[in-house]
Design a protein around this motif. Structure first.
Motif, PDB file in Angstrom:
ATOM      1  N   TYR A 500       0.868  -1.186   0.000  1.00 39.04           N
ATOM      2  CA  TYR A 500       0.000   0.000   0.000  1.00 39.04           C
ATOM      3  C   TYR A 500       0.897   1.225   0.000  1.00 39.04           C
ATOM      4  CZ  TYR A 500      -3.403   3.513   1.468  1.00 39.04           C
ATOM      5  OH  TYR A 500      -4.194   4.634   1.542  1.00 39.04           O
ATOM      6  N   ILE A 501       0.799   2.033  -1.048  1.00 39.33           N
ATOM      7  CA  ILE A 501       1.669   3.194  -1.224  1.00 39.33           C
ATOM      8  C   ILE A 501       0.834   4.459  -1.047  1.00 39.33           C
ATOM      9  CG2 ILE A 501       3.125   4.436  -2.861  1.00 39.33           C
ATOM     10  CD1 ILE A 501       3.909   1.757  -4.065  1.00 39.33           C
ATOM     11  N   PHE A 502       1.284   5.350  -0.180  1.00 40.98           N
ATOM     12  CA  PHE A 502       0.568   6.589   0.101  1.00 40.98           C
ATOM     13  C   PHE A 502       1.588   7.676   0.395  1.00 40.98           C
ATOM     14  CE2 PHE A 502       1.341   4.493   4.048  1.00 40.98           C
ATOM     15  CZ  PHE A 502       1.386   5.439   5.058  1.00 40.98           C
ATOM     16  N   GLY A 503       1.136   8.870   0.755  1.00 44.26           N
ATOM     17  CA  GLY A 503       2.087   9.951   0.973  1.00 44.26           C
ATOM     18  C   GLY A 503       1.536  11.011   1.899  1.00 44.26           C
ATOM     19  N   ASP A 504       2.279  12.108   1.999  1.00 40.83           N
ATOM     20  CA  ASP A 504       1.860  13.231   2.836  1.00 40.83           C
ATOM     21  C   ASP A 504       2.058  14.519   2.054  1.00 40.83           C
ATOM     22  OD1 ASP A 504       1.352  13.901   6.012  1.00 40.83           O
ATOM     23  OD2 ASP A 504       2.409  15.512   4.959  1.00 40.83           O
ATOM     24  N   PHE A 505       1.001  15.330   2.005  1.00 41.35           N
ATOM     25  CA  PHE A 505       1.036  16.560   1.231  1.00 41.35           C
ATOM     26  C   PHE A 505       2.032  17.560   1.788  1.00 41.35           C
ATOM     27  CE2 PHE A 505      -0.179  20.842   0.255  1.00 41.35           C
ATOM     28  CZ  PHE A 505      -0.464  20.791  -1.095  1.00 41.35           C
ATOM     29  N   MET A 506       2.110  17.655   3.092  1.00 40.61           N
ATOM     30  CA  MET A 506       2.938  18.693   3.695  1.00 40.61           C
ATOM     31  C   MET A 506       4.414  18.354   3.676  1.00 40.61           C
ATOM     32  SD  MET A 506       0.776  20.173   6.900  1.00 40.61           S
ATOM     33  CE  MET A 506       2.126  21.281   7.290  1.00 40.61           C
ATOM     34  N   ARG A 509       6.562  13.237   1.910  1.00 43.94           N
ATOM     35  CA  ARG A 509       7.054  11.871   2.087  1.00 43.94           C
ATOM     36  C   ARG A 509       6.193  10.890   1.297  1.00 43.94           C
ATOM     37  NH1 ARG A 509      10.663  11.629   6.410  1.00 43.94           N
ATOM     38  NH2 ARG A 509      10.511  13.402   7.839  1.00 43.94           N
ATOM     39  N   LEU A 510       6.856   9.951   0.668  1.00 45.04           N
ATOM     40  CA  LEU A 510       6.198   8.775   0.111  1.00 45.04           C
ATOM     41  C   LEU A 510       6.373   7.652   1.115  1.00 45.04           C
ATOM     42  CD1 LEU A 510       7.367   8.944  -3.606  1.00 45.04           C
ATOM     43  CD2 LEU A 510       5.023   9.195  -2.790  1.00 45.04           C
ATOM     44  N   MET A 511       5.297   6.927   1.413  1.00 49.16           N
ATOM     45  CA  MET A 511       5.332   5.903   2.450  1.00 49.16           C
ATOM     46  C   MET A 511       4.644   4.643   1.958  1.00 49.16           C
ATOM     47  SD  MET A 511       4.432   8.398   5.710  1.00 49.16           S
ATOM     48  CE  MET A 511       3.310   9.462   4.814  1.00 49.16           C
ATOM     49  N   SER A 512       4.839   3.557   2.703  1.00 52.59           N
ATOM     50  CA  SER A 512       4.210   2.296   2.305  1.00 52.59           C
ATOM     51  C   SER A 512       3.887   1.455   3.525  1.00 52.59           C
ATOM     52  CB  SER A 512       5.124   1.507   1.361  1.00 52.59           C
ATOM     53  OG  SER A 512       6.247   1.002   2.048  1.00 52.59           O
ATOM     54  N   LEU A 513       2.892   0.592   3.360  1.00 54.21           N
ATOM     55  CA  LEU A 513       2.514  -0.396   4.366  1.00 54.21           C
ATOM     56  C   LEU A 513       2.410  -1.747   3.676  1.00 54.21           C
ATOM     57  CD1 LEU A 513      -0.394   1.480   6.208  1.00 54.21           C
ATOM     58  CD2 LEU A 513       1.967   1.229   7.012  1.00 54.21           C
ATOM     59  N   ARG A 514       2.919  -2.768   4.345  1.00 52.72           N
ATOM     60  CA  ARG A 514       2.750  -4.134   3.856  1.00 52.72           C
ATOM     61  C   ARG A 514       2.196  -4.980   4.996  1.00 52.72           C
ATOM     62  NH1 ARG A 514       4.343  -7.011  -0.509  1.00 52.72           N
ATOM     63  NH2 ARG A 514       5.903  -5.493  -1.208  1.00 52.72           N
ATOM     64  N   GLU A 515       1.126  -5.726   4.702  1.00 54.38           N
ATOM     65  CA  GLU A 515       0.490  -6.518   5.746  1.00 54.38           C
ATOM     66  C   GLU A 515       1.394  -7.663   6.161  1.00 54.38           C
ATOM     67  OE1 GLU A 515      -3.991  -8.102   6.791  1.00 54.38           O
ATOM     68  OE2 GLU A 515      -3.369  -7.983   4.691  1.00 54.38           O
ATOM     69  N   SER A 516       1.583  -7.808   7.467  1.00 48.77           N
ATOM     70  CA  SER A 516       2.394  -8.887   8.013  1.00 48.77           C
ATOM     71  C   SER A 516       1.554 -10.161   8.089  1.00 48.77           C
ATOM     72  CB  SER A 516       2.913  -8.511   9.397  1.00 48.77           C
ATOM     73  OG  SER A 516       3.683  -7.328   9.327  1.00 48.77           O
ATOM     74  N   PRO A 517       2.214 -11.308   8.268  1.00 47.88           N
ATOM     75  CA  PRO A 517       1.446 -12.562   8.368  1.00 47.88           C
ATOM     76  C   PRO A 517       0.399 -12.549   9.466  1.00 47.88           C
ATOM     77  CG  PRO A 517       3.775 -13.029   8.035  1.00 47.88           C
ATOM     78  CD  PRO A 517       3.674 -11.554   8.253  1.00 47.88           C
ATOM     79  N   GLY A 518       0.696 -11.872  10.597  1.00 43.76           N
ATOM     80  CA  GLY A 518      -0.279 -11.798  11.671  1.00 43.76           C
ATOM     81  C   GLY A 518      -1.437 -10.906  11.282  1.00 43.76           C
ATOM     82  N   TYR A 545       8.127  16.973  -7.231  1.00 40.95           N
ATOM     83  CA  TYR A 545       7.665  18.137  -6.481  1.00 40.95           C
ATOM     84  C   TYR A 545       7.044  17.674  -5.165  1.00 40.95           C
ATOM     85  CZ  TYR A 545       8.510  21.149 -10.475  1.00 40.95           C
ATOM     86  OH  TYR A 545       9.106  21.862 -11.484  1.00 40.95           O
ATOM     87  N   PRO A 546       7.194  18.461  -4.087  1.00 40.74           N
ATOM     88  CA  PRO A 546       6.920  17.932  -2.745  1.00 40.74           C
ATOM     89  C   PRO A 546       5.464  17.823  -2.338  1.00 40.74           C
ATOM     90  CG  PRO A 546       7.643  20.209  -2.600  1.00 40.74           C
ATOM     91  CD  PRO A 546       7.770  19.819  -4.044  1.00 40.74           C
ATOM     92  N   HIS A 547       4.558  18.600  -2.938  1.00 35.61           N
ATOM     93  CA  HIS A 547       3.180  18.619  -2.449  1.00 35.61           C
ATOM     94  C   HIS A 547       2.393  17.502  -3.127  1.00 35.61           C
ATOM     95  CE1 HIS A 547       4.078  22.387  -0.476  1.00 35.61           C
ATOM     96  NE2 HIS A 547       4.556  22.850  -1.616  1.00 35.61           N
ATOM     97  N   ILE A 548       2.296  16.348  -2.458  1.00 30.03           N
ATOM     98  CA  ILE A 548       1.663  15.156  -3.031  1.00 30.03           C
ATOM     99  C   ILE A 548       0.152  15.295  -2.885  1.00 30.03           C
ATOM    100  CG2 ILE A 548       1.490  12.651  -2.920  1.00 30.03           C
ATOM    101  CD1 ILE A 548       4.315  12.655  -1.688  1.00 30.03           C
ATOM    102  N   ILE A 549      -0.528  15.532  -4.013  1.00 32.94           N
ATOM    103  CA  ILE A 549      -1.958  15.833  -3.981  1.00 32.94           C
ATOM    104  C   ILE A 549      -2.806  14.572  -4.025  1.00 32.94           C
ATOM    105  CG2 ILE A 549      -3.826  17.031  -5.193  1.00 32.94           C
ATOM    106  CD1 ILE A 549      -1.736  18.914  -6.358  1.00 32.94           C
ATOM    107  N   SER A 550      -2.427  13.611  -4.851  1.00 30.54           N
ATOM    108  CA  SER A 550      -3.293  12.453  -5.044  1.00 30.54           C
ATOM    109  C   SER A 550      -2.504  11.302  -5.641  1.00 30.54           C
ATOM    110  CB  SER A 550      -4.463  12.816  -5.974  1.00 30.54           C
ATOM    111  OG  SER A 550      -5.451  11.816  -5.984  1.00 30.54           O
ATOM    112  N   PHE A 551      -3.070  10.099  -5.540  1.00 33.03           N
ATOM    113  CA  PHE A 551      -2.512   8.902  -6.164  1.00 33.03           C
ATOM    114  C   PHE A 551      -3.508   8.379  -7.194  1.00 33.03           C
ATOM    115  CE2 PHE A 551       0.037   9.313  -2.446  1.00 33.03           C
ATOM    116  CZ  PHE A 551       1.250   8.701  -2.745  1.00 33.03           C
ATOM    117  N   ALA A 552      -3.039   7.519  -8.066  1.00 33.02           N
ATOM    118  CA  ALA A 552      -3.898   7.021  -9.132  1.00 33.02           C
ATOM    119  C   ALA A 552      -3.457   5.624  -9.548  1.00 33.02           C
ATOM    120  CB  ALA A 552      -3.864   7.960 -10.336  1.00 33.02           C
TER     121      ALA A 552
END
Length: 827
Positions: A500-506, A509-518, A545-552
């Protein structure tokens, strides 16, 4: 990679097969200048590269044919001694490092005819098999050196001896983690980008029509939607233009505007699409969800007269407008509204978000089919609050603050696992941003809770709240405005599946989450732009550019994000980037698409990329402290001890929370009355100038006294008489003289560097266009300044070079700094 003797060769092969990913400094690349891949089936000739390399079975078979043709031309006695060498050299085209072995990293340089050899291996081969080279290479310069062993092997050597064959087989740095997404020394997963579109004004959404054409449609905040073809050319005529009806303004931070769009699941047959936008007359504002249809004779244009208003909801304030529209697998339309704005959801006893009879602060679900002659929408019979007289039947989930960008998981391509999960980023208030998994009938806690912690202590202690904790929350030291993303389910980059890839507008940062086995456990990783050679592939870049508005997500499931350098609805600084994994790709041919043809009746504008690869040694900065990744134990808390908000690791800016304004005394009816189908004209100027910007910085030491000689990189502010300290034109001392800074690339991160140097705790705004006057008496010393935000001086930021510029003093940059936190008391 066969050697002359079976024993050592087998050992080298086992070493390679046991090691699967890319070390931090490694750069696997094939001769087509793209990442290696796992072949769809084992290779029969160069079998050592069956697990990972640069050959599909067709290329492997061609190399095998070349090997046996060579055997037929070479004397049998020579062949018996040299066949292993021939196998070695031919199969290096399949090596994950083929581009290095053949000097092909730079497409402008000639390709070697043989891989680069380590000196000892070459000397050994020359001794017994030098006649073989004439059959392997047409290079006559090499033939001419055949009698001189030293010159011959020097000619076949590589400048970078780490990549020479066969030494690269046992190079631990090159072979550890080969074929996996690589984390740098600080734990950031290194990815790259490909520019897809540019010159956009706050691109808030990019969607596809799921009609087989593989077009994508990009919406700008001002109310324009553009159609792009699969080759990334843009149709000149807007697909949709409701800019005269959309309420927004040019001020950075205005949350109103065209906010979302979704195509009907059967768009191919019915031509219907739905939009979400802000409308206002005088001081009355509301959000509108409307249906449109495409023109009967032009699939790239909407029939503007077809607008049918589906739903309208009054907005008591200018911020927290929500904006997401999605169709689920169930065929219903999901609508994501904000809580109405201001700070702390102050509406009513418990706020809008906890009030089931209000449509604000909710996830709504409605049925927009079979409504041509009836009401604008129907209620799905399994909505959770159908039959509850105290609730609106449209409500699917409640307790949300301002969900900004949500997505349905397509599910694992092989097993379907995860399909239908609904991920949302919910923008926080003072301390935390969160990511939620939205489920039917659940309460997501706002305003009782923000992230994992209590916000309204009385509500939080209420045992009847029964709220759901987020799957992830992060503090405002990492960012202050989450932008929800997508779970990667595309074909081109297998390593990213399930991330799961997401970010922060301010913070950018680009960030990610991966579900663990638990169950319910998620592993957090920040995403960084690859350092060194990681992104040095043709067409790829390593900055954004730093202001991440949306993903697609495109029709094939590949992921993109949109960001801008100037978060204003009228600034054409927005760019769309495709997310690329440089460590591994799918086998050639596996991900081919066959777009359905679409007739284009307008002129096409060819896409011209503008962004460039930037050479740098390090990847993007990482948070100074890890974000929480585990869901806390589920206890109904009482009043928790106060928690101080940590200072952010790097200064940021967002356009997402305008300054609160008073609620209007006269409420609109609970169920909105449909307005005329013709869009309401927008007022000539916005009803209220929004603030909405929140910035921050770290306190730095005071500069030295005026009596001491300025240090290289020192800054000062020059301001007109009457202005308070902390604002003015920036002048920098470098090369023994004072000079000005050009505003190209000037942003809040550069502002934070200046403010911190001058002893101010907070950066408020970056100013441009000589807002505080022109420094005509001084030279322009810096241009194209781009900072991460944690540099000590502007000279440590990237820039064009001291004294090198292409601007004038009309573009002198300035700053506004403050000792007070501008976030305090914000909405």
């Amino acid at each position: 990679m066969a050697g002359r003797r079976a024993g050592p060769r087998a050992g080298a092969l086992l070493a390679l097969l046991a090691l699967r990913a890319l070390g931090a400094a490694a750069h696997p690349q094939c001769l087509d200048f793209r990442p290696p891949f796992r072949p769809p089936q084992p290779l029969s000739f160069c079998a050592q590269y069956s697990a990972f390399g640069c050959c599909a079975p067709e290329r492997d078979a061609a190399l095998g044919r070349r090997f046996w043709a060579l055997a037929a031309r070479v004397d049998a006695g020579v062949w018996s001694a040299c066949a292993g060498y021939a196998l070695d050299l031919l199969c290096q085209e399949c090596s994950p490092y083929a581009a290095h072995l053949y000097d092909a990293e730079d497409p402008s340089t000639p390709l070697r005819t043989l891989p680069g050899l380590c000196e000892d291996y070459c000397l050994d081969m020359w001794q017994t098999c030098r006649g073989l080279f004439r059959h392997l290479s047409p290079d006559r310069k090499l033939w001419a050196l055949e009698g001189d062993r030293a010159k011959f092997c020097r000619y076949l050597s590589l400048d970078d001896t780490d990549y020479c064959f066969p030494r690269l087989l046992v190079n631990e740095n090159l072979n550890s983690n080969l074929g996996r997404v690589v984390a740098d020394a600080k734990g950031c997963l290194q990815l790259c980008l490909e520019e897809v579109a540019n010159g956009l004004c706050n691109p808030v959404a990019m969607v596809h029509a799921q009609d087989g054409t593989h077009r994508f449609f990009v919406a700008e905040q001002v109310g324009l939607v553009w159609a792009y073809l699969p080759d990334r050319s843009r149709v000149e005529k807007p697909f949709l233009n409701i800019s005269q009806a959309v309420l927004t303004s040019p001020w950075e931070g205005d949350e109103r505007g065209f906010l979302g769009m979704a195509f009907h699941p059967r768009f191919r047959h019915n031509g219907r699409l739905y939009v979400y936008y802000s409308v206002g007359v005088d001081f009355h504002e509301w959000i509108r969800i409307s249906e449109f249809r495409v023109e009967e004779d032009d699939a790239n244009a909407v029939d503007h007269s077809s607008e049918r208003i589906i739903l309208e909801i009054e907005e008591p304030a200018a911020n927290h407008n929500g904006g997401q529209l999605l169709f689920g697998d169930d065929g219903y339309l999901y609508i994501f509204t904000g809580d109405g704005g201001m700070a702390g959801d102050p509406f009513g006893t418990f706020g809008n978000a906890q009030n089931k009879s209000a449509l604000l602060g909710k996830v709504l679900r409605i049925d927009v089919d079979r409504t041509e002659r009836g009401p604008p929408y129907r209620i799905p019979p399994d909505n959770p609050f159908v039959g509850d007289p105290a609730a609106r039947p449209e409500v699917y989930a409640l307790g949300v603050r301002n969900m900004w960008r949500c997505s349905f998981d397509r599910g694992d391509p092989a097993s379907g696992a995860g399909r239908g999960r609904l991920f949302c980023g919910d923008v926080g208030q003072n301390k935390f941003e969160e990511v939620d998994l939205v489920e039917r009938g659940r309460n997501y806690g706002w305003r009782a809770r923000e992230g994992f912690e209590c916000y309204d202590l009385k509500l939080c202690a209420n045992a009847s709240l029964d709220d759901v904790l987020p799957i992830f929350a992060y503090p405002h030291k990492l960012g202050k405005s989450v932008t929800g993303g997508y779970v990667y389910r595309g074909c081109e980059y297998p390593n990213l599946n399930g991330l799961y890839i997401f970010g922060d507008f301010m913070s950018g940062r680009l960030m990610s989450l991966r579900e663990s086995p638990g169950p319910g456990q998620w592993q957090y990783s920040e995403l960084c732009m690859g350092r060194g050679q990681t992104c040095e592939f043709p067409g790829l870049i390593n900055n954004y550019y730093p202001h991440i508005i949306s993903f697609a997500e495109d029709e094939a499931g590949e992921l993109y994000f949109m960001s801008t350098g100037v978060p204003s609805a009228t600034a054409a600084r927005g760019v769309i980037y495709k997310i690329i994994d440089p460590s591994r790709r799918a086998p050639p041919g596996k991900c081919q698409i066959q777009p359905a043809q679409v007739t284009v009746r307008s002129r096409l504008i060819r896409f011209v990329p503008k962004e460039k690869f930037i050479r740098r040694a390090e990847s993007t900065p990482r948070p100074t402290a890890p974000a929480p990744t585990k869901v806390p134990s589920r206890r109904r808390p009482t009043a928790p001890p106060p928690v101080s908000t940590p200072r952010p690791a790097r200064p940021t800016l967002r356009p997402a929370r305008p300054t609160p304004r008073p609620a209007r005394p006269t409420p609109r009816p609970a169920r909105p009355t449909p307005r005329p189908a013709r869009p309401t004209p927008r007022p000539a100027r916005p009803t209220r100038r929004p603030g909405g910007r929140r910035v921050s910085g770290r306190r730095g030491g005071r500069p030295g006294t005026e009596n001491s000689a300025p240090l290289n990189g020192a800054v000062r502010l020059v301001r007109p008489a009457g202005l308070s300290p902390g604002r003015g034109r920036v002048e920098v001392f470098a090369g023994g003289r004072w000079g000005t800074v050009c505003d190209d690339g000037w942003d809040i991160k550069a502002t934070a560097v200046v403010c911190r140097q001058l002893g101010f705790a907070h950066a408020v705004r970056a100013t441009k266009g000589a807002e505080f006057g022109e420094g005509r008496a001084l030279p322009i010393l810096l241009d194209d300044v781009r900072c991460a935000g944690d540099e000590k001086t502007l000279l440590e930021c990237r820039h064009r070079g001291l004294g090198t510029h292409n601007c004038r003093h009309e573009e002198d940059a300035g700053v506004i700094c403050s000792h007070e936190d501008p976030d305090r008391g914000r909405g």
